[in-house]
Write a protein that holds these residues in place. Structure first.
Motif, PDB file in Angstrom:
ATOM      1  N   MET A  79     -11.152   4.294   3.563  1.00  0.00           N
ATOM      2  CA  MET A  79     -10.590   3.060   2.992  1.00  0.00           C
ATOM      3  C   MET A  79     -10.335   3.216   1.491  1.00  0.00           C
ATOM      4  SD  MET A  79     -10.066   0.926   5.424  1.00  0.00           S
ATOM      5  CE  MET A  79      -9.899  -0.663   4.622  1.00  0.00           C
ATOM      6  N   LEU A  80     -11.242   3.896   0.810  1.00  0.00           N
ATOM      7  CA  LEU A  80     -11.060   4.131  -0.624  1.00  0.00           C
ATOM      8  C   LEU A  80      -9.812   4.981  -0.881  1.00  0.00           C
ATOM      9  CD1 LEU A  80     -14.733   4.856  -1.792  1.00  0.00           C
ATOM     10  CD2 LEU A  80     -13.379   2.799  -2.231  1.00  0.00           C
ATOM     11  N   LYS A  83      -6.464   2.691   1.192  1.00  0.00           N
ATOM     12  CA  LYS A  83      -6.183   1.324   0.747  1.00  0.00           C
ATOM     13  C   LYS A  83      -6.320   1.146  -0.764  1.00  0.00           C
ATOM     14  CE  LYS A  83      -5.425   0.125   4.967  1.00  0.00           C
ATOM     15  NZ  LYS A  83      -4.014  -0.040   5.403  1.00  0.00           N
ATOM     16  N   CYS A  84      -7.314   1.803  -1.335  1.00  0.00           N
ATOM     17  CA  CYS A  84      -7.537   1.664  -2.783  1.00  0.00           C
ATOM     18  C   CYS A  84      -6.798   2.733  -3.585  1.00  0.00           C
ATOM     19  CB  CYS A  84      -9.038   1.729  -3.090  1.00  0.00           C
ATOM     20  SG  CYS A  84     -10.003   0.440  -2.274  1.00  0.00           S
ATOM     21  N   GLN A  85      -6.196   3.705  -2.872  1.00  0.00           N
ATOM     22  CA  GLN A  85      -5.418   4.773  -3.519  1.00  0.00           C
ATOM     23  C   GLN A  85      -6.247   5.575  -4.524  1.00  0.00           C
ATOM     24  OE1 GLN A  85      -2.098   5.496  -2.573  1.00  0.00           O
ATOM     25  NE2 GLN A  85      -2.725   4.075  -0.963  1.00  0.00           N
ATOM     26  N   ILE A  86      -7.532   5.760  -4.208  1.00  0.00           N
ATOM     27  CA  ILE A  86      -8.407   6.581  -5.045  1.00  0.00           C
ATOM     28  C   ILE A  86      -8.274   8.029  -4.592  1.00  0.00           C
ATOM     29  CG2 ILE A  86     -10.815   7.040  -5.674  1.00  0.00           C
ATOM     30  CD1 ILE A  86     -11.378   4.076  -5.296  1.00  0.00           C
ATOM     31  N   ALA A  91     -13.110   9.666  -4.254  1.00  0.00           N
ATOM     32  CA  ALA A  91     -13.549   8.729  -3.219  1.00  0.00           C
ATOM     33  C   ALA A  91     -14.787   9.254  -2.499  1.00  0.00           C
ATOM     34  CB  ALA A  91     -12.417   8.489  -2.222  1.00  0.00           C
TER      35      ALA A  91
END
Length: 307
Positions: A79-80, A83-86, A91
């Motif tokens: 998800m990191l 979705k969070c574009q890390i 991440a």
């Protein structure tokens, strides 16, 4: 006889840690993601399994629960990333750091959790059957290896498995074909960390203790095993089952190398240095061999032109 059991124990550990290596292989080779979560999810698998066993849950069910916990860790990293574009490395590090505190919470704020009085499967079967724990561990680990490799071979032969591999090979092309690459990354990280947790839980049951620092440096050990397997066993890419087996064999060889070096008197504090040297050599050898083959081909072509 003591030396025999030393190397048999190394083979047992190689098989048990082989699931960790398989998990790293999935993310590192198939998805092209350097997932640092594994250092934390390995300890998570061991911690969850230990707590379950101490609370009277059967070890096999405890292993399944540990795998679910590992997949949850992979889900967080996924998800990191998606979705969070890390960035993937960052991440994984974030999840790994968070897991350290979570693992302590799971283990009741204790850094080490002994299982000497619990049913750990390995010790219980060895006692009931009157067979050495090393042989019991070998049988159990081999059974898990056969089942896991068979399931992975089947999965990567399905349509979803093909989409998964396509995502790692060429993400942009996979998207153009209508593949949800974010979902594939998420699935891959969950699957990989479930295997890592499986490795951690088996390691805890085998060693009869769970340690919050058990996964420290696991990613380096896994990479060393992958490279060793790839250097020694050069199978065609289409032979996926043998490639998976070579990863497991690489893990066993790595453990045997460590056992040999320790027998020769190496200080255990230098094991990380040894691992770094092994990885460096294993990565260098293929490059040198490739250059040698290119040079030999060039000389043959030059000789033909001169004639």
């Amino acid at each position: 006889m003591g030396l025999f059991y030393t190397y048999l124990g190394a083979v047992d550990l190689g098989l048990i840690w082989g699931f960790l290596v398989l998990g790293v292989y999935i993310t590192f080779r198939l998805l092209n993601i350097a997932d640092m979560t594994v250092d934390g999810s390995f300890a998570t698998g061991g911690a969850v399994c230990a707590v379950c066993v101490l609370n009277g849950i059967h070890p096999l069910l405890a292993i399944v629960i540990a795998m679910l916990a590992g997949s949850l860790a992979g889900f967080v990293t996924g998800m990191l990333i998606t979705k969070c574009q890390i960035p993937a490395i960052l991440a994984g590090i974030l999840t790994q750091i968070g897991l350290y505190s979570i693992n302590l919470r799971i283990m009741g704020s204790r850094a080490n959790l002994p299982l000497t009085t619990a049913d750990t499967l390995f010790a219980t079967l060895a006692k009931n059957w009157g067979i050495s724990r090393y042989y019991i561990a070998l049988g159990i680990a081999l059974t898990f290896v056969v089942i896991v490799i068979a399931l992975l071979y089947w999965f990567f032969g399905t349509e979803m498995g093909s989409a998964f591999r396509a995502t790692g090979n060429n993400e942009q092309m996979a998207r153009s074909l209508g593949i949800n690459t974010d979902m594939m990354k998420l699935l891959g990280l969950m699957l990989a960390n479930a295997l890592v947790a499986l490795s951690g839980s088996l390691n805890t049951l085998y060693g009869q203790a769970s340690d919050v620092r058990a996964g420290t440096g696991a990613i380096v050990i896994a990479l060393a095993s992958i490279v060793i397997g790839e250097v020694i066993f050069r199978f065609k890419k289409s032979n996926f089952a043998l490639t998976l087996c070579s990863v497991i064999v690489g893990s066993m060889i790595y453990r045997c190398i460590v056992a040999l070096v320790l027998q020769l008197g190496l200080n255990t504090d230098d094991l990380k240095l040894l691992t770094a040297i092994i990885v460096g050599i294993a990565l260098t050898v293929p490059t040198l061999l490739a250059k040698q083959r290119q040079l030999a081909t060039y000389k043959k072509l030059t000789a033909k032109e001169d004639k």
